[in-house]
Design a protein around this motif. Structure first.
Motif, PDB file in Angstrom:
ATOM      1  N   TYR A 215      -7.177  -3.998  16.326  1.00  0.00           N
ATOM      2  CA  TYR A 215      -7.133  -2.859  17.242  1.00  0.00           C
ATOM      3  C   TYR A 215      -7.537  -1.589  16.480  1.00  0.00           C
ATOM      4  O   TYR A 215      -6.673  -0.814  16.049  1.00  0.00           O
ATOM      5  N   ILE A 220      -9.036   2.946  19.981  1.00  0.00           N
ATOM      6  CA  ILE A 220      -7.872   3.225  20.823  1.00  0.00           C
ATOM      7  C   ILE A 220      -7.832   4.692  21.222  1.00  0.00           C
ATOM      8  O   ILE A 220      -7.543   5.034  22.376  1.00  0.00           O
ATOM      9  N   THR A 227     -10.035  -0.400  24.367  1.00  0.00           N
ATOM     10  CA  THR A 227      -9.074  -0.957  23.421  1.00  0.00           C
ATOM     11  C   THR A 227      -7.748  -0.226  23.551  1.00  0.00           C
ATOM     12  O   THR A 227      -7.710   1.008  23.599  1.00  0.00           O
ATOM     13  N   ALA A 229      -3.538  -0.244  22.209  1.00  0.00           N
ATOM     14  CA  ALA A 229      -2.443  -0.758  21.386  1.00  0.00           C
ATOM     15  C   ALA A 229      -1.536   0.396  21.029  1.00  0.00           C
ATOM     16  O   ALA A 229      -1.920   1.570  21.122  1.00  0.00           O
ATOM     17  N   ASP A 258       4.491  -3.687  22.272  1.00  0.00           N
ATOM     18  CA  ASP A 258       3.823  -2.411  22.060  1.00  0.00           C
ATOM     19  C   ASP A 258       2.384  -2.432  22.577  1.00  0.00           C
ATOM     20  O   ASP A 258       1.931  -1.476  23.207  1.00  0.00           O
ATOM     21  N   VAL A 259       1.679  -3.530  22.340  1.00  0.00           N
ATOM     22  CA  VAL A 259       0.325  -3.660  22.864  1.00  0.00           C
ATOM     23  C   VAL A 259       0.357  -3.728  24.389  1.00  0.00           C
ATOM     24  O   VAL A 259      -0.468  -3.116  25.082  1.00  0.00           O
ATOM     25  N   LYS A 263      -1.499  -1.141  27.012  1.00  0.00           N
ATOM     26  CA  LYS A 263      -2.419  -1.639  28.033  1.00  0.00           C
ATOM     27  C   LYS A 263      -1.997  -1.191  29.422  1.00  0.00           C
ATOM     28  O   LYS A 263      -2.839  -0.818  30.250  1.00  0.00           O
ATOM     29  N   GLN A 303      -0.026 -13.913  20.134  1.00  0.00           N
ATOM     30  CA  GLN A 303      -1.212 -13.072  20.068  1.00  0.00           C
ATOM     31  C   GLN A 303      -2.461 -13.870  20.431  1.00  0.00           C
ATOM     32  O   GLN A 303      -3.413 -13.327  21.009  1.00  0.00           O
ATOM     33  N   ALA A 409       0.298 -10.081  25.679  1.00  0.00           N
ATOM     34  CA  ALA A 409       0.076  -8.766  26.278  1.00  0.00           C
ATOM     35  C   ALA A 409      -0.661  -9.001  27.591  1.00  0.00           C
ATOM     36  O   ALA A 409      -1.882  -9.075  27.622  1.00  0.00           O
TER      37      ALA A 409
END
Length: 412
Positions: A215, A220, A227, A229, A258-259, A263, A303, A409
């Motif tokens: 990420y 981000i 992207t 995260a 957290d991801v 999102k 993941q 996620a």
């Protein structure tokens, strides 16, 4: 050329892409925006008219509720909770510590620390066991957010922070300034993890390095980017954004919460930012390899969305990218395969160069950089073990709870 030389070609090509085409993930310059800069000065000048008294000034700053999910955290709470109680923040702020079924007196200790240190008001509560389909942490976060929203003044911001995270006294203030001055809905800092033991020094910097590789922070933080995260240890979130994104109900079974949170916010049109922390630290020790192994393996296969194909691809990718260069160099030195040796040396050199910035961030010896292939091999084994534990029905085990098939996620 030999087969290993061609593999080394693939590795060097991959490192060329990672160096230049993966959002410069290896750089460590994504730090909290506005800290000490013009944006902060302008924002604070607007919040501090000379004619306002202290009470009026407090109302000018956004209110914040700090939500701390905690399960069996008595060992680290004396180092972390006082740092939250001691936050120097001009506006209204209070702490909600949610005791998630602890058996070590976490809740009682939190009340004792609050009585001893004073500072921000603290509420300790327990939501009981999570409902089916919920992870314990997100169940606790849900309860904490509900408590915060039921208070006399609904907070403008929520600071979601783990029980092992220690904050410098101005941490909350800096987070709010960054969010307000840059119109961000979510501001997250990846806390500086502890690197005291030999195993921590070997494994922890690579954890951050690999996360940034997956990420890239620049991607981000780019407005309109896809992207998303965050770092769950320190997340400042606008309350209205949390409501709009249905946090955490929309991802209640996610282990990599957290991801999932980032999102959800990005899907709702929110602006997010993630960077490395300078004044936020994790105090949780991982003295042995087994401790670090559990930390990584509990979520590694999640993941990969519990996909055997992704697992095979990941193992092959790690082998080609991280293990092939030293193998090719050895083939050149000991086997007389000059092309393989030169290509392997070049790939290893690029790999080593990309690892140096994160070692500097952690103030570790740069001589550790060439050892990255060894660390990568450990992560490869941790990922395989994560899959093995999943199929044995022990996946995502953490502090006495096991989630047989958690989500990573979710996209929706």
């Amino acid at each position: 050329m030999s087969a290993i030389a061609w593999i080394a070609v693939g590795s060097l090509t991959a490192w060329g892409w990672l160096l230049l085409g993966q959002g410069f993930f290896w750089r460590t310059d994504q730090r909290l925006p506005g800290r000490g800069g013009r944006a902060r000065a302008e924002y604070e000048s607007l919040r501090r008219p000379k004619e306002l008294g202290q009470d009026d000034l407090a109302r000018q700053w956004p209110s914040v509720a700090v939500v701390v999910p905690a399960r069996d955290e008595a060992a680290v709470l004396p180092e972390s909770l006082p740092s939250l109680l001691a936050q120097v923040y001009p506006g209204e702020a209070e702490i909600f510590l949610v005791d998630d079924g602890s058996s070590d007196g976490t809740g009682a200790l939190a009340r004792e620390l609050s009585a001893r240190y004073g500072g921000l008001p603290l509420t300790v509560s327990s939501p009981g066991e999570p409902e089916p389909g919920w992870t314990g942490k997100l169940w606790a976060v849900r309860h904490g957010i509900a408590l915060a929203r039921s208070s006399a003044r609904v907070p403008d911001f929520l600071l979601l922070t783990d029980a092992d995270i220690a904050h410098e006294p101005d941490s909350l203030r800096e987070l709010v300034v960054a969010a307000e001055s840059h119109d961000l809905d979510l501001v997250s800092q990846m806390a500086r993890l502890r690197v005291a033991s030999v195993w921590e020094k070997l494994v922890v910097p690579a954890f951050v390095y690999f996360f940034a590789q997956l990420y890239p922070f620049r991607w981000i933080n780019r407005p309109g980017g896809r992207t998303a995260a965050a770092a769950g240890g320190c997340v400042l979130l606008r309350t209205e954004t949390a409501v709009r994104a249905r946090v955490p109900d929309s991802f209640h079974q996610a282990v990599i919460d957290d991801v999932s949170l980032a999102k959800a916010v990005r899907r709702g049109g929110g602006r997010i930012w993630l960077g490395l922390a300078e004044r936020v630290d994790s105090v949780r020790p991982y003295p042995g390899l087994a401790d670090l192994w559990r930390m990584v393996s509990r979520s590694a296969y999640a993941q990969l969305r519990h996909s055997p194909l992704l697992l095979v691809g990941t193992v092959a990718g790690l082998a080609v990218i991280y293990l092939a260069p030293p193998a090719a160099l050895c083939a050149g030195v000991f086997g007389g395969d000059l092309p393989a040796g030169l290509l392997g040396f070049a790939a290893w050199a690029v790999m080593t160069g990309t690892y140096i910035p994160i070692l500097r961030y952690y103030r570790l010896s740069l001589w550790q950089a060439p050892v990255l292939p060894l660390t990568a091999s450990l992560y490869l084994l941790m990922t395989v073990d994560s899959a093995v534990q999943h199929y044995r029905g022990r996946g995502a085990a953490w502090k006495g709870r096991t989630y047989s098939r958690p989500e990573a996620a979710p996209d929706r």
